[in-house]
Motif scaffolding. Structure first.
Motif, PDB file in Angstrom:
ATOM      1  N   ILE A  90      -1.191  17.009  -6.635  1.00 42.67           N
ATOM      2  CA  ILE A  90      -2.645  16.961  -6.655  1.00 42.67           C
ATOM      3  C   ILE A  90      -3.036  16.072  -7.819  1.00 42.67           C
ATOM      4  O   ILE A  90      -2.576  16.288  -8.940  1.00 42.67           O
ATOM      5  CB  ILE A  90      -3.244  18.376  -6.858  1.00 42.67           C
ATOM      6  CG1 ILE A  90      -2.729  19.351  -5.800  1.00 42.67           C
ATOM      7  CG2 ILE A  90      -4.756  18.315  -6.911  1.00 42.67           C
ATOM      8  CD1 ILE A  90      -3.159  19.062  -4.411  1.00 42.67           C
ATOM      9  N   LEU A  91      -3.860  15.059  -7.567  1.00 45.26           N
ATOM     10  CA  LEU A  91      -4.240  14.114  -8.617  1.00 45.26           C
ATOM     11  C   LEU A  91      -5.633  14.423  -9.144  1.00 45.26           C
ATOM     12  O   LEU A  91      -6.570  14.580  -8.371  1.00 45.26           O
ATOM     13  CB  LEU A  91      -4.202  12.682  -8.071  1.00 45.26           C
ATOM     14  CG  LEU A  91      -2.890  12.256  -7.421  1.00 45.26           C
ATOM     15  CD1 LEU A  91      -3.026  10.855  -6.847  1.00 45.26           C
ATOM     16  CD2 LEU A  91      -1.744  12.329  -8.417  1.00 45.26           C
ATOM     17  N   ARG A  92      -5.739  14.515 -10.464  1.00 41.43           N
ATOM     18  CA  ARG A  92      -7.016  14.684 -11.152  1.00 41.43           C
ATOM     19  C   ARG A  92      -6.800  14.378 -12.627  1.00 41.43           C
ATOM     20  O   ARG A  92      -5.681  14.409 -13.123  1.00 41.43           O
ATOM     21  CB  ARG A  92      -7.604  16.068 -10.936  1.00 41.43           C
ATOM     22  CG  ARG A  92      -6.681  17.209 -11.226  1.00 41.43           C
ATOM     23  CD  ARG A  92      -7.358  18.485 -10.834  1.00 41.43           C
ATOM     24  NE  ARG A  92      -6.396  19.571 -10.728  1.00 41.43           N
ATOM     25  CZ  ARG A  92      -6.696  20.752 -10.318  1.00 41.43           C
ATOM     26  NH1 ARG A  92      -7.919  21.032  -9.953  1.00 41.43           N
ATOM     27  NH2 ARG A  92      -5.799  21.694 -10.254  1.00 41.43           N
ATOM     28  N   ALA A  93      -7.888  14.056 -13.314  1.00 43.98           N
ATOM     29  CA  ALA A  93      -7.803  13.638 -14.713  1.00 43.98           C
ATOM     30  C   ALA A  93      -7.316  14.763 -15.621  1.00 43.98           C
ATOM     31  O   ALA A  93      -6.546  14.542 -16.552  1.00 43.98           O
ATOM     32  CB  ALA A  93      -9.148  13.109 -15.196  1.00 43.98           C
ATOM     33  N   GLY A  94      -7.762  15.976 -15.383  1.00 40.04           N
ATOM     34  CA  GLY A  94      -7.371  17.123 -16.188  1.00 40.04           C
ATOM     35  C   GLY A  94      -7.219  18.334 -15.310  1.00 40.04           C
ATOM     36  O   GLY A  94      -7.631  18.328 -14.144  1.00 40.04           O
ATOM     37  N   PRO A  95      -6.637  19.425 -15.832  1.00 39.86           N
ATOM     38  CA  PRO A  95      -6.347  20.593 -14.994  1.00 39.86           C
ATOM     39  C   PRO A  95      -7.574  21.223 -14.343  1.00 39.86           C
ATOM     40  O   PRO A  95      -7.463  21.831 -13.287  1.00 39.86           O
ATOM     41  CB  PRO A  95      -5.668  21.572 -15.944  1.00 39.86           C
ATOM     42  CG  PRO A  95      -5.907  21.062 -17.308  1.00 39.86           C
ATOM     43  CD  PRO A  95      -6.229  19.604 -17.209  1.00 39.86           C
ATOM     44  N   ASP A  96      -8.743  21.082 -14.943  1.00 37.55           N
ATOM     45  CA  ASP A  96      -9.954  21.669 -14.369  1.00 37.55           C
ATOM     46  C   ASP A  96     -10.900  20.625 -13.783  1.00 37.55           C
ATOM     47  O   ASP A  96     -12.018  20.950 -13.388  1.00 37.55           O
ATOM     48  CB  ASP A  96     -10.688  22.494 -15.433  1.00 37.55           C
ATOM     49  CG  ASP A  96      -9.845  23.672 -15.898  1.00 37.55           C
ATOM     50  OD1 ASP A  96      -9.179  24.280 -15.048  1.00 37.55           O
ATOM     51  OD2 ASP A  96      -9.846  23.962 -17.111  1.00 37.55           O
ATOM     52  N   THR A  98     -12.194  17.479 -11.136  1.00 33.53           N
ATOM     53  CA  THR A  98     -12.281  17.283  -9.698  1.00 33.53           C
ATOM     54  C   THR A  98     -11.033  16.575  -9.181  1.00 33.53           C
ATOM     55  O   THR A  98     -10.506  15.667  -9.826  1.00 33.53           O
ATOM     56  CB  THR A  98     -13.525  16.431  -9.372  1.00 33.53           C
ATOM     57  OG1 THR A  98     -14.675  17.096  -9.890  1.00 33.53           O
ATOM     58  CG2 THR A  98     -13.677  16.219  -7.886  1.00 33.53           C
ATOM     59  N   VAL A  99     -10.585  16.975  -8.009  1.00 33.78           N
ATOM     60  CA  VAL A  99      -9.448  16.322  -7.361  1.00 33.78           C
ATOM     61  C   VAL A  99      -9.853  14.908  -6.984  1.00 33.78           C
ATOM     62  O   VAL A  99     -10.918  14.692  -6.389  1.00 33.78           O
ATOM     63  CB  VAL A  99      -9.001  17.114  -6.119  1.00 33.78           C
ATOM     64  CG1 VAL A  99      -7.915  16.369  -5.358  1.00 33.78           C
ATOM     65  CG2 VAL A  99      -8.533  18.507  -6.514  1.00 33.78           C
ATOM     66  N   THR A 100      -9.004  13.930  -7.335  1.00 34.24           N
ATOM     67  CA  THR A 100      -9.296  12.523  -7.040  1.00 34.24           C
ATOM     68  C   THR A 100      -8.355  11.912  -6.007  1.00 34.24           C
ATOM     69  O   THR A 100      -8.567  10.803  -5.545  1.00 34.24           O
ATOM     70  CB  THR A 100      -9.223  11.676  -8.318  1.00 34.24           C
ATOM     71  OG1 THR A 100      -7.904  11.793  -8.870  1.00 34.24           O
ATOM     72  CG2 THR A 100     -10.259  12.124  -9.327  1.00 34.24           C
ATOM     73  N   GLY A 101      -7.293  12.626  -5.667  1.00 33.07           N
ATOM     74  CA  GLY A 101      -6.351  12.087  -4.704  1.00 33.07           C
ATOM     75  C   GLY A 101      -5.142  12.982  -4.538  1.00 33.07           C
ATOM     76  O   GLY A 101      -5.038  14.053  -5.133  1.00 33.07           O
TER      77      GLY A 101
END
Length: 128
Positions: A90-96, A98-101
């Protein structure tokens, strides 16, 4: 085990904004199919994002995990099936955040990335 022929299965259910690892993935469509084989029910799941198939996973409804899975390359072909469930990130900038990819791993260990950004391409490949 070859890829399942979904034409020989019956549609079971479809989930929009499906989850991986307990995280809802915006735009991820999961379609589940069943087929009775003797005393068991075979199950197959097809996952797509933005109208592009990403992966197939299949096995039996009485087993907790996938028996096999296969990843679809952005070039349009299916990689060979592998035992077990697919490796997905699961791709996102940080653990909390928004999912980005999503990223799915091919049998050769290559990660294929799919972005949810507007105007994103049909997938990209990276080996990291």
């Amino acid at each position: 085990m070859p890829l399942p022929d979904l034409d020989t299965y019956s549609p079971h259910r479809t989930v929009l904004n499906a989850t991986f690892e307990g995280v809802a993935v915006p735009g991820l469509r999961a379609e589940f199919f069943h087929r009775t084989e003797g005393d068991r029910v075979a199950s197959a799941g097809r996952y797509s994002l933005g109208g592009r198939d990403l992966l197939l996973a299949w096995g039996w409804t009485d087993e907790e995990h996938c028996a096999f899975s296969a990843v679809r390359d952005p070039a349009g072909f299916w990689h060979p099936e592998t035992p077990g469930c697919p490796a997905v990130r699961i791709l996102r900038a940080g653990p909390d955040d928004t999912v980005t990819g999503l990223a799915v791993r091919t049998p050769a260990g290559e990660w294929l990335y799919e972005s949810m950004r507007a105007g994103a391409g049909a997938g990209a490949r990276r080996t990291t």
